[in-house]
Design a protein around this motif. Structure first.
Motif, PDB file in Angstrom:
ATOM      1  N   ARG A 128      -6.802  19.180  -3.914  1.00  0.00           N
ATOM      2  CA  ARG A 128      -5.841  20.195  -3.511  1.00  0.00           C
ATOM      3  C   ARG A 128      -4.704  20.336  -4.516  1.00  0.00           C
ATOM      4  N   LEU A 129      -4.229  19.221  -5.036  1.00  0.00           N
ATOM      5  CA  LEU A 129      -3.153  19.271  -6.016  1.00  0.00           C
ATOM      6  C   LEU A 129      -3.612  19.921  -7.319  1.00  0.00           C
ATOM      7  N   SER A 130      -4.839  19.628  -7.727  1.00  0.00           N
ATOM      8  CA  SER A 130      -5.331  20.216  -8.978  1.00  0.00           C
ATOM      9  C   SER A 130      -5.433  21.730  -8.885  1.00  0.00           C
ATOM     10  N   ARG A 131      -5.666  22.260  -7.696  1.00  0.00           N
ATOM     11  CA  ARG A 131      -5.695  23.718  -7.494  1.00  0.00           C
ATOM     12  C   ARG A 131      -4.340  24.349  -7.796  1.00  0.00           C
ATOM     13  N   HIS A 132      -3.292  23.534  -7.748  1.00  0.00           N
ATOM     14  CA  HIS A 132      -1.937  24.016  -8.003  1.00  0.00           C
ATOM     15  C   HIS A 132      -1.405  23.540  -9.350  1.00  0.00           C
ATOM     16  N   GLY A 133      -2.334  23.111 -10.225  1.00  0.00           N
ATOM     17  CA  GLY A 133      -1.950  22.722 -11.574  1.00  0.00           C
ATOM     18  C   GLY A 133      -1.310  21.355 -11.697  1.00  0.00           C
ATOM     19  N   ILE A 134      -1.482  20.503 -10.698  1.00  0.00           N
ATOM     20  CA  ILE A 134      -0.911  19.162 -10.734  1.00  0.00           C
ATOM     21  C   ILE A 134      -2.009  18.165 -11.066  1.00  0.00           C
ATOM     22  N   ASP A 135      -1.822  17.440 -12.175  1.00  0.00           N
ATOM     23  CA  ASP A 135      -2.787  16.412 -12.566  1.00  0.00           C
ATOM     24  C   ASP A 135      -2.564  15.155 -11.740  1.00  0.00           C
ATOM     25  N   VAL A 136      -3.636  14.529 -11.340  1.00  0.00           N
ATOM     26  CA  VAL A 136      -3.565  13.328 -10.516  1.00  0.00           C
ATOM     27  C   VAL A 136      -4.063  12.135 -11.323  1.00  0.00           C
ATOM     28  N   THR A 137      -3.277  11.063 -11.298  1.00  0.00           N
ATOM     29  CA  THR A 137      -3.659   9.807 -11.932  1.00  0.00           C
ATOM     30  C   THR A 137      -4.120   8.867 -10.835  1.00  0.00           C
ATOM     31  N   SER A 138      -5.353   8.444 -10.888  1.00  0.00           N
ATOM     32  CA  SER A 138      -5.875   7.529  -9.878  1.00  0.00           C
ATOM     33  C   SER A 138      -5.575   6.094 -10.267  1.00  0.00           C
ATOM     34  N   VAL A 139      -5.572   5.235  -9.272  1.00  0.00           N
ATOM     35  CA  VAL A 139      -5.358   3.816  -9.531  1.00  0.00           C
ATOM     36  C   VAL A 139      -6.705   3.134  -9.730  1.00  0.00           C
ATOM     37  N   SER A 140      -6.665   1.907 -10.243  1.00  0.00           N
ATOM     38  CA  SER A 140      -7.898   1.157 -10.509  1.00  0.00           C
ATOM     39  C   SER A 140      -8.571   0.753  -9.201  1.00  0.00           C
ATOM     40  N   ASP A 141      -9.840   0.398  -9.299  1.00  0.00           N
ATOM     41  CA  ASP A 141     -10.565  -0.079  -8.119  1.00  0.00           C
ATOM     42  C   ASP A 141      -9.900  -1.316  -7.529  1.00  0.00           C
ATOM     43  N   ALA A 198       3.349   3.338 -16.103  1.00  0.00           N
ATOM     44  CA  ALA A 198       2.989   2.982 -17.477  1.00  0.00           C
ATOM     45  C   ALA A 198       1.908   3.902 -18.028  1.00  0.00           C
ATOM     46  N   ARG A 199       1.102   4.489 -17.134  1.00  0.00           N
ATOM     47  CA  ARG A 199       0.041   5.399 -17.559  1.00  0.00           C
ATOM     48  C   ARG A 199       0.507   6.856 -17.561  1.00  0.00           C
ATOM     49  N   GLY A 200       1.800   7.078 -17.311  1.00  0.00           N
ATOM     50  CA  GLY A 200       2.339   8.425 -17.437  1.00  0.00           C
ATOM     51  C   GLY A 200       2.557   9.187 -16.149  1.00  0.00           C
ATOM     52  N   ALA A 201       2.310   8.573 -15.010  1.00  0.00           N
ATOM     53  CA  ALA A 201       2.529   9.271 -13.741  1.00  0.00           C
ATOM     54  C   ALA A 201       4.017   9.566 -13.569  1.00  0.00           C
ATOM     55  N   GLN A 202       4.307  10.640 -12.855  1.00  0.00           N
ATOM     56  CA  GLN A 202       5.695  11.034 -12.616  1.00  0.00           C
ATOM     57  C   GLN A 202       6.141  10.776 -11.181  1.00  0.00           C
ATOM     58  N   ALA A 203       5.200  10.500 -10.295  1.00  0.00           N
ATOM     59  CA  ALA A 203       5.507  10.189  -8.893  1.00  0.00           C
ATOM     60  C   ALA A 203       4.300   9.463  -8.307  1.00  0.00           C
ATOM     61  N   ALA A 204       4.509   8.794  -7.185  1.00  0.00           N
ATOM     62  CA  ALA A 204       3.420   8.104  -6.491  1.00  0.00           C
ATOM     63  C   ALA A 204       3.322   8.635  -5.070  1.00  0.00           C
ATOM     64  N   ILE A 205       2.132   9.075  -4.697  1.00  0.00           N
ATOM     65  CA  ILE A 205       1.892   9.554  -3.339  1.00  0.00           C
ATOM     66  C   ILE A 205       1.466   8.370  -2.485  1.00  0.00           C
ATOM     67  N   LEU A 206       2.206   8.141  -1.410  1.00  0.00           N
ATOM     68  CA  LEU A 206       1.808   7.128  -0.437  1.00  0.00           C
ATOM     69  C   LEU A 206       0.846   7.828   0.520  1.00  0.00           C
ATOM     70  N   ALA A 260       5.613  -6.231  -3.084  1.00  0.00           N
ATOM     71  CA  ALA A 260       5.583  -6.531  -4.523  1.00  0.00           C
ATOM     72  C   ALA A 260       4.265  -6.065  -5.136  1.00  0.00           C
ATOM     73  N   ARG A 261       3.170  -6.219  -4.417  1.00  0.00           N
ATOM     74  CA  ARG A 261       1.853  -5.800  -4.937  1.00  0.00           C
ATOM     75  C   ARG A 261       1.813  -4.287  -5.081  1.00  0.00           C
ATOM     76  N   LEU A 262       2.326  -3.563  -4.075  1.00  0.00           N
ATOM     77  CA  LEU A 262       2.331  -2.103  -4.171  1.00  0.00           C
ATOM     78  C   LEU A 262       3.271  -1.646  -5.282  1.00  0.00           C
ATOM     79  N   LYS A 263       4.384  -2.335  -5.444  1.00  0.00           N
ATOM     80  CA  LYS A 263       5.291  -1.991  -6.538  1.00  0.00           C
ATOM     81  C   LYS A 263       4.594  -2.176  -7.884  1.00  0.00           C
ATOM     82  N   ALA A 264       3.755  -3.197  -8.011  1.00  0.00           N
ATOM     83  CA  ALA A 264       2.997  -3.404  -9.250  1.00  0.00           C
ATOM     84  C   ALA A 264       2.018  -2.258  -9.483  1.00  0.00           C
ATOM     85  N   VAL A 265       1.398  -1.781  -8.417  1.00  0.00           N
ATOM     86  CA  VAL A 265       0.492  -0.630  -8.526  1.00  0.00           C
ATOM     87  C   VAL A 265       1.271   0.579  -9.045  1.00  0.00           C
ATOM     88  N   VAL A 266       2.448   0.831  -8.482  1.00  0.00           N
ATOM     89  CA  VAL A 266       3.276   1.965  -8.887  1.00  0.00           C
ATOM     90  C   VAL A 266       3.744   1.787 -10.329  1.00  0.00           C
TER      91      VAL A 266
END
Length: 100
Positions: free
Chosen positions: A6-19, A55-63, A44-50
């Motif tokens: 849905r976000l890509s339909r609006h021109g927003i690139d999504v960065t996925s997290v690792s498995d 570090a990979r260039g994301a501008q926000a994190a969707i919970l 702390a673990r979720l903060k590490a994910v964020v």
């Protein structure tokens, strides 16, 4: 994929997290948060994910799970957080008000 498509339909690139990050986050959700348990180690673990996302260039994190917002204690995060509970709640109120 729900949000990414849905976000890509609006021109927003999504960065996925690792498995590994997906599994860790799912484990936190289903073994703690759905039971009302909030642990500092999980935060702390979720903060590490964020931080990894930043570090990979994301501008926000969707919970993207309603329980993940429980881990936001108002402390500093590496990225702005988009809590889907808040987004859906605001959209519901806007819809109700406009339905008059």
């Amino acid at each position: 994929p729900f949000y990414a498509e849905r976000l890509s339909r609006h021109g927003i690139d999504v960065t996925s997290v690792s498995d590994d990050d997906i599994h860790a986050t799912s484990d936190i959700i289903y073994t703690e948060l759905v039971r009302g348990e909030v642990h500092s180690a999980s935060r702390a673990r979720l903060k590490a994910v964020v931080e990894n996302m930043a570090a990979r260039g994301a501008q926000a994190a969707i919970l993207g799970c309603t329980e993940l917002g429980l881990l936001d204690d108002g402390s500093e995060w590496a990225l702005p957080l988009v809590d889907t509970v808040e987004v859906h709640s605001r959209a519901a109120v806007d819809w109700l008000v406009s339905a008059g």
